[in-house]
Design a protein around this motif. Structure first.
Motif, PDB file in Angstrom:
ATOM      1  N   MET A 252       0.833  -1.206   0.000  1.00 21.73           N
ATOM      2  CA  MET A 252       0.000   0.000   0.000  1.00 21.73           C
ATOM      3  C   MET A 252       0.866   1.254   0.000  1.00 21.73           C
ATOM      4  SD  MET A 252      -3.292   0.901   0.186  1.00 21.73           S
ATOM      5  CE  MET A 252      -4.395   2.201   0.771  1.00 21.73           C
ATOM      6  N   SER A 253       2.004   1.172   0.636  1.00 21.11           N
ATOM      7  CA  SER A 253       2.891   2.338   0.729  1.00 21.11           C
ATOM      8  C   SER A 253       3.463   2.743  -0.627  1.00 21.11           C
ATOM      9  CB  SER A 253       4.028   2.071   1.716  1.00 21.11           C
ATOM     10  OG  SER A 253       3.530   2.006   3.040  1.00 21.11           O
TER      11      SER A 253
ATOM     12  N   LEU B 127       3.853   6.640  -1.968  1.00 25.78           N
ATOM     13  CA  LEU B 127       5.011   7.236  -2.631  1.00 25.78           C
ATOM     14  C   LEU B 127       4.575   7.983  -3.897  1.00 25.78           C
ATOM     15  CD1 LEU B 127       7.812   4.528  -2.316  1.00 25.78           C
ATOM     16  CD2 LEU B 127       7.837   6.822  -1.313  1.00 25.78           C
ATOM     17  N   SER B 128       3.634   7.408  -4.643  1.00 22.78           N
ATOM     18  CA  SER B 128       3.125   8.069  -5.845  1.00 22.78           C
ATOM     19  C   SER B 128       2.392   9.359  -5.497  1.00 22.78           C
ATOM     20  CB  SER B 128       2.176   7.134  -6.596  1.00 22.78           C
ATOM     21  OG  SER B 128       2.839   5.986  -7.071  1.00 22.78           O
ATOM     22  N   MET B 129       1.572   9.308  -4.454  1.00 19.78           N
ATOM     23  CA  MET B 129       0.816  10.491  -4.052  1.00 19.78           C
ATOM     24  C   MET B 129       1.748  11.581  -3.544  1.00 19.78           C
ATOM     25  SD  MET B 129      -2.383   8.507  -2.204  1.00 19.78           S
ATOM     26  CE  MET B 129      -3.326   9.987  -1.804  1.00 19.78           C
ATOM     27  N   MET B 130       2.749  11.204  -2.765  1.00 22.89           N
ATOM     28  CA  MET B 130       3.715  12.190  -2.272  1.00 22.89           C
ATOM     29  C   MET B 130       4.418  12.879  -3.430  1.00 22.89           C
ATOM     30  SD  MET B 130       5.505  10.714   1.192  1.00 22.89           S
ATOM     31  CE  MET B 130       5.840   9.058   0.636  1.00 22.89           C
ATOM     32  N   ASP B 131       4.789  12.098  -4.432  1.00 27.14           N
ATOM     33  CA  ASP B 131       5.502  12.668  -5.583  1.00 27.14           C
ATOM     34  C   ASP B 131       4.658  13.745  -6.258  1.00 27.14           C
ATOM     35  OD1 ASP B 131       7.840  12.431  -7.508  1.00 27.14           O
ATOM     36  OD2 ASP B 131       6.149  12.072  -8.864  1.00 27.14           O
ATOM     37  N   LYS B 132       3.365  13.506  -6.374  1.00 27.17           N
ATOM     38  CA  LYS B 132       2.491  14.480  -7.023  1.00 27.17           C
ATOM     39  C   LYS B 132       2.258  15.710  -6.155  1.00 27.17           C
ATOM     40  CE  LYS B 132       0.406  10.952  -9.897  1.00 27.17           C
ATOM     41  NZ  LYS B 132       1.591  10.092  -9.677  1.00 27.17           N
TER      42      LYS B 132
ATOM     43  N   HIS C 223       9.394  14.191  -2.589  1.00 24.21           N
ATOM     44  CA  HIS C 223      10.042  13.100  -3.313  1.00 24.21           C
ATOM     45  C   HIS C 223      10.873  12.258  -2.342  1.00 24.21           C
ATOM     46  CE1 HIS C 223       8.640  15.283  -6.779  1.00 24.21           C
ATOM     47  NE2 HIS C 223       9.366  16.341  -6.433  1.00 24.21           N
ATOM     48  N   ALA C 224      10.267  11.177  -1.891  1.00 23.07           N
ATOM     49  CA  ALA C 224      10.930  10.272  -0.951  1.00 23.07           C
ATOM     50  C   ALA C 224      11.350   9.006  -1.685  1.00 23.07           C
ATOM     51  CB  ALA C 224       9.989   9.927   0.198  1.00 23.07           C
ATOM     52  N   LYS C 225      12.478   8.444  -1.310  1.00 24.12           N
ATOM     53  CA  LYS C 225      12.945   7.196  -1.926  1.00 24.12           C
ATOM     54  C   LYS C 225      12.245   5.987  -1.337  1.00 24.12           C
ATOM     55  CE  LYS C 225      17.532   8.910  -3.214  1.00 24.12           C
ATOM     56  NZ  LYS C 225      19.015   8.713  -3.066  1.00 24.12           N
ATOM     57  N   THR C 226      11.883   6.071  -0.049  1.00 26.26           N
ATOM     58  CA  THR C 226      11.184   4.969   0.605  1.00 26.26           C
ATOM     59  C   THR C 226      10.092   5.526   1.499  1.00 26.26           C
ATOM     60  OG1 THR C 226      12.661   4.923   2.540  1.00 26.26           O
ATOM     61  CG2 THR C 226      13.289   3.564   0.647  1.00 26.26           C
ATOM     62  N   PHE C 227       9.095   4.699   1.758  1.00 16.75           N
ATOM     63  CA  PHE C 227       8.064   5.039   2.742  1.00 16.75           C
ATOM     64  C   PHE C 227       7.455   3.733   3.221  1.00 16.75           C
ATOM     65  CE2 PHE C 227       3.738   6.142   4.089  1.00 16.75           C
ATOM     66  CZ  PHE C 227       4.047   7.079   5.066  1.00 16.75           C
TER      67      PHE C 227
ATOM     68  N   GLU D  55       9.526   1.791  -4.055  1.00 17.67           N
ATOM     69  CA  GLU D  55       9.233   2.371  -5.362  1.00 17.67           C
ATOM     70  C   GLU D  55       7.749   2.697  -5.459  1.00 17.67           C
ATOM     71  OE1 GLU D  55       9.889  -0.326  -8.580  1.00 17.67           O
ATOM     72  OE2 GLU D  55       9.118  -2.054  -7.476  1.00 17.67           O
ATOM     73  N   PRO D  56       7.382   3.731  -6.227  1.00 15.10           N
ATOM     74  CA  PRO D  56       5.973   4.107  -6.346  1.00 15.10           C
ATOM     75  C   PRO D  56       5.231   3.190  -7.314  1.00 15.10           C
ATOM     76  CG  PRO D  56       7.327   5.552  -7.683  1.00 15.10           C
ATOM     77  CD  PRO D  56       8.272   4.647  -6.959  1.00 15.10           C
ATOM     78  N   LEU D  57       3.915   3.349  -7.350  1.00 14.27           N
ATOM     79  CA  LEU D  57       3.095   2.689  -8.376  1.00 14.27           C
ATOM     80  C   LEU D  57       3.194   3.493  -9.658  1.00 14.27           C
ATOM     81  CD1 LEU D  57      -0.215   1.772  -6.450  1.00 14.27           C
ATOM     82  CD2 LEU D  57       1.688   0.266  -7.020  1.00 14.27           C
ATOM     83  N   ASP D  58       3.735   2.908 -10.684  1.00 11.41           N
ATOM     84  CA  ASP D  58       3.949   3.653 -11.938  1.00 11.41           C
ATOM     85  C   ASP D  58       2.640   4.076 -12.596  1.00 11.41           C
ATOM     86  OD1 ASP D  58       6.673   3.370 -11.656  1.00 11.41           O
ATOM     87  OD2 ASP D  58       6.751   1.512 -12.815  1.00 11.41           O
ATOM     88  N   GLN D  59       1.571   3.331 -12.364  1.00 10.30           N
ATOM     89  CA  GLN D  59       0.316   3.598 -13.070  1.00 10.30           C
ATOM     90  C   GLN D  59      -0.541   4.661 -12.388  1.00 10.30           C
ATOM     91  OE1 GLN D  59      -0.281  -0.815 -13.074  1.00 10.30           O
ATOM     92  NE2 GLN D  59      -1.217  -0.433 -15.060  1.00 10.30           N
TER      93      GLN D  59
END
Length: 416
Positions: free
Chosen positions: A388-389, A393-398, A402-406, A411-415
Motif C-alpha cells: 500500500m505504501s 510514494l506516488s501520491m507524495m511525488d504528485k 520526493h521520498a525514496k522509501t516510505f 518504489e511508487p506505483l507507476d500507473q
C-alpha cells in the motif's frame, strides 16, 4: 478570512515569472476513511473508462468513472499481525509496525509527512477531520486510539482529530478557535467589496459564489445541533431528558458528514491547506443509521454480515464521497475544476467486515493536477510487490514530496 484561488491573482508565496498574471492552482490531497470495510460481494470494478462496471457499493460514483482509479490487491503486511480492528487501522497510512500491550507506537502517516514538507506554504499544514469521537480504551491488547486515528504526526502522536464542525470552521477563518459575536463573513464584507473591484469579472463571479458558500456553512453550523437523531451508543432513554449542551457536535449524522465535506472544500478552495484527512467513522465504531431504516445495530456489528442493510450503509458512505466530488467538480480553478487539481482517495483498513486485510479497498478520484489518468482499473493482487505504501510514494511525488522509501515500499506505483 482566506480568499479562494483566483486566476487573476498570484498564489501566496509564488515568486515565479507568472506572478504578474496569476498562477496555476496547487495540487491537493484528501484521504477519506470508512471503517470495517465493505460488502464482500459488492466491492468490485470491471472494465475501464467511462463504461467501467461497478459493484453496488460503488454505484454512487458512477458519474465519475472517467476520473476514477479503482485499485485492487494492495495491502499492509504489518496490519496482518494483530488481525483486529486496531492493529489494522493504526498503520493504514504509514505501513509501520504497531506496538501492542496498550503502548502507543505507529509511524508518521503519509498526510503528515506531506504536511511537514509543504505545510509552511499555507495557513494550516493540514486539516484532520472526523465524524466520530476517539475511543481511548484497549481492545485485545491494542489501544483503540489506533482505531480512532488514521493521521499520525509522529510514531507516538496521533494528530488531534477535529469532530466539531464549528471549531473546524473557526480554524480556517479565525486566529483563535472562538465563536465571537460576529460572523466571519460580516467582519470582512467591506474589505471584500473593495477587493472585488480589483479582480476580473470571472473572478468576481467566483468570489461571490465563495462568499455565499461561507454564509451557507455559517448558517448551517448554527442550526446543526438542533437537528436529527442521536449518533452512537443508544441509551435507555429514547431522547435526552435534559437540554443538549451547545458544544457544536451535530446529532444528525448526515448533516455532520456534509458539513465536514463542505469545510474540506472551503479549506482547499481558500488554499488554507492542501492536505486533509476525513475519518467518516471509527473502525470498530458505534454509529447508527436511523435515516436509512437501519437502527437495530451499530456500524461495527452490521459489518459482520453481508446483508442488504450493510449494503445500504456502505452506499451511504460512498454518497459522502460522491457529494464531496460533486462539490469539488463544481469549483472551477482556471481551466480545471478543483477535483482535477486534487487527489481524493477513499480507503478502509480491511476489505470487508470479516477482517480480511490481505487486500485493501482503494478508490481514487481526481486528476492530481493533471498527473493521474482516470478510468483505470488496476489489479495488483498477483503482484509480489503490492505494498500500500507504494501508492503513498506516488501520491507524495504528485504533492512535490520526493521520498525514496516510505513504510515498506521502495518504489511508487507507476500507473498512478
Amino acid at each position: 478570512m482566506a480568499l479562494p484561488w483566483l486566476e487573476s491573482q498570484a498564489v501566496w508565496g509564488d515568486e515565479s515569472p507568472a506572478r504578474q498574471t496569476g498562477s496555476q492552482a496547487p495540487t491537493r490531497m484528501a484521504i477519506l476513511f470508512s471503517g470495517c470495510g465493505f460488502h464482500k460481494q459488492e466491492w468490485w470494478a470491471k472494465g475501464e473508462g467511462p463504461d467501467m462496471e461497478l459493484g453496488r457499493v460503488l454505484h454512487p460514483l458512477n458519474d465519475y468513472r472517467d476520473r476514477m482509479v479503482f485499485i485492487r490487491g494492495l495491502y499492509n503486511a504489518e496490519a496482518l499481525k494483530g488481525n483486529i480492528h486496531s492493529s489494522q487501522t493504526g498503520n493504514l497510512l504509514s505501513g509501520a509496525p504497531l506496538a501492542s500491550g496498550g503502548t502507543i507506537r505507529s509511524g508518521t502517516s503519509v498526510d503528515q509527512l506531506v504536511a511537514q514538507e509543504i505545510g509552511r506554504q499555507t495557513k494550516l499544514p493540514s486539516l484532520v477531520l472526523g465524524c466520530e469521537k476517539a475511543n481511548p480504551s484497549v481492545h485485545k491488547n491494542y489501544s483503540m486510539l489506533y482505531s480512532s486515528h488514521i493521521s499520525w504526526s509522529s510514531p507516538t502522536t496521533p494528530t488531534p482529530l477535529e469532530v466539531y464542525p464549528a471549531l473546524a470552521f473557526d480554524s480556517l477563518f479565525r486566529e483563535t478557535a472562538s465563536r465571537g459575536d460576529k460572523s466571519v463573513l460580516d467582519a470582512v464584507l467591506e474589505d471584500a467589496r473593495d477587493f472585488r473591484r480589483s479582480v476580473s469579472s470571472l473572478d468576481q463571479q467566483k468570489l461571490d459564489e465563495y462568499l455565499n458558500s461561507v454564509r451557507e456553512v455559517e448558517q448551517r453550523l448554527d442550526q446543526a445541533h438542533q437537528r436529527g437523531e442521536l449518533q452512537g451508543w443508544r441509551p435507555t432513554l429514547t431522547k435526552p431528558n435534559i437540554a443538549r449542551p451547545q458544544d457544536g457536535y451535530p446529532q444528525d449524522i448526515v448533516e455532520h458528514m456534509r458539513l465536514m465535506c463542505d469545510i474540506l472544500v472551503l479549506a482547499f478552495q481558500t488554499d488554507t491547506t492542501r492536505v486533509c484527512t476525513l475519518k467518516l467513522n471509527n473502525d470498530h465504531g458505534t454509529l447508527r443509521f436511523p435515516h436509512l431504516g437501519v437502527d437495530y445495530m451499530i456500524h461495527h456489528l452490521l459489518s459482520h454480515n453481508d446483508t442488504d442493510d450493510w449494503l445500504k450503509v456502505n452506499q451511504f458512505f460512498l454518497e459522502q464521497v460522491q457529494y464531496l466530488a460533486k462539490r469539488m467538480d463544481a469549483t472551477q480553478e482556471g481551466d480545471r475544476p478543483l477535483l482535477d487539481n486534487s487527489m481524493l482517495m477513499l480507503c478502509s483498513s480491511m476489505l470487508n467486515g470479516h477482517h480480511d486485510a490481505t487486500q485493501l479497498p482503494v478508490v481514487m478520484l481526481g486528476g492530481g493536477g493533471g498527473r493521474i489518468k482516470g478510468g483505470q482499473n488496476l489489479d495488483y493482487l498477483e503482484n509480489s510487490n503490492r505494498q500500500m505504501s507504494r501508492l503513498y510514494l506516488s501520491m507524495m511525488d504528485k504533492m512535490g514530496v520526493h521520498a525514496k522509501t516510505f513504510g515498506d515500499a521502495t518504489e511508487p506505483l507507476d500507473q498512478v
